[in-house]
Write a protein that holds these residues in place. Sequence first.
Motif, PDB file in Angstrom:
ATOM      1  N   ILE A 228      15.137  36.399  49.249  1.00 26.41           N
ATOM      2  CA  ILE A 228      16.152  37.378  49.684  1.00 26.41           C
ATOM      3  C   ILE A 228      17.470  36.519  49.719  1.00 26.41           C
ATOM      4  N   CYS A 257       8.472  36.464  53.735  1.00 26.32           N
ATOM      5  CA  CYS A 257       9.948  36.780  53.247  1.00 26.32           C
ATOM      6  C   CYS A 257      10.658  35.439  53.490  1.00 26.32           C
ATOM      7  N   PHE A 259      14.375  33.417  52.957  1.00 25.73           N
ATOM      8  CA  PHE A 259      15.673  33.824  52.666  1.00 25.73           C
ATOM      9  C   PHE A 259      16.479  32.656  52.103  1.00 25.73           C
ATOM     10  N   SER A 302      16.731  36.936  42.730  1.00 22.84           N
ATOM     11  CA  SER A 302      16.417  37.435  44.089  1.00 22.84           C
ATOM     12  C   SER A 302      15.715  38.720  44.041  1.00 22.84           C
ATOM     13  N   GLU A 303      14.984  39.002  44.908  1.00 20.88           N
ATOM     14  CA  GLU A 303      14.409  40.475  44.908  1.00 20.88           C
ATOM     15  C   GLU A 303      15.649  41.587  45.693  1.00 20.88           C
ATOM     16  N   LEU A 304      16.227  41.118  46.662  1.00 22.05           N
ATOM     17  CA  LEU A 304      17.245  41.938  47.166  1.00 22.05           C
ATOM     18  C   LEU A 304      18.292  41.050  47.940  1.00 22.05           C
ATOM     19  N   ILE A 361      14.468  45.548  55.096  1.00 21.00           N
ATOM     20  CA  ILE A 361      13.956  44.650  54.154  1.00 21.00           C
ATOM     21  C   ILE A 361      12.679  45.093  53.734  1.00 21.00           C
TER      22      ILE A 361
END
Length: 423
Positions: A228, A257, A259, A302-304, A361
């Motif tokens: 992310i 997750c 970041f 990135s995924e989001l 998320i």
Amino acid sequence: MDKTFSQQEAVELKDPLKKQSFKIMMLCWEYPPNIVGGLSRHVYGLSVHLAAIGHQVHVLTAGNGNLPSYEIISGVHVHRVSPFNQYEDDFFAWIGGLNLAIAFKAERLAEDIDFDIIHAHDWLVSSAAIVLKETLALPLLSTIHATEYGRNNGIHNEKQQFIHSQEQQLNAESDQIIVCSDYMKNVLTTIFHTSNEKIAIIPNGIDPLKAEPTAVGIYPELKEKKYIFSLGRMVKEKGFATIIEAAMMAKNENLDCFFVVAGKGPMLETYRHKVCELNLESHLTFIGYVTDEQRNALIAGSELAVIPSLYEPFGIVVLETMIMAKPTIVSNTGGMKGIVKHLHTGLLMTPGDAQSLLNQIKFLLNHPHKAEEIGNRGRQIVTSLYGWKRIAAETSRVMEDTLINFRVNVNEPIEPLIINKKV
């Protein structure tokens, strides 16, 4: 005059009238490749596209000793000056010296160029802008990108009061003001009691971004890792402490997750130490400064994206992630809530609330098809509403109105509109 863009108004603007070509004196303390924050990118995009539609744009800005004092970049005349006290450690004294140098340079330029309008960006050039308005008898258009009151949720000390007073004076002396969002317009009318008629709302713009090379090519440690992405200046108001807290929650819940946060600023090392202190290296990394090329690659891989700002008058980084079709989570505050429609073009989180961030998320990660739809719709909105050609055209119209009103107020003839006399 109250010019407002909204997502409901996706009507294409007509090209600006070709006959109306202005000589623009643009003042900004930073300009690429001298980049401190988002201000320089905004002024660069605007000035280049104003030049592309026929205006003669002269940007006066600070030099850094390594860049030429004058050059033409993408059609824009860039004049760099050294502050009269360039080795001063005190920032406010340095800014004072920069304003003196800009004003001196501008007056020399005006001996050979009949400028039509001054366009100032934020309080950092306010002293020069106000002086030049009087000495050159030119209309002053100012873009207010943020306020000290908003950044700090009030005025609490002498330094903040100084900046606040500079902003207040610039608001009062400007013939016309541009802000980037309804939120910022409300701030100016509330804090400075600026009249609605004096404010035009024109959002920030963006050009399409290219992602070459890949994120893995730049950061091999991201190979086979879903992550992310977040980006911004490392200051409190950007809300990165919320990401740290969300990463801790994700770790405690055994969520997959990771970041990646990019950007420089005074709190970078503080955040890095906090990550180590909490043993979050497996869930979060602050990678520091990235180039535009690296930024684009990191967004693309990135995924989001997450923009967790506590205060954000607009949020150009939101456009950067959305234009690359990345589903983006933003704080429900400032100008960002005017860009993103929840569950349609992005997701909204409660500012400063790590659980709210983590909930958004989880939704995107658990609903990949919905995430893809949101990302694609976000890109469509940004492409249609926030292209620099559109923004420059609207700014040109505001300049035209500002000049006409100025000439009416000083009883000068308004026909013909073109007042340039020197080549």
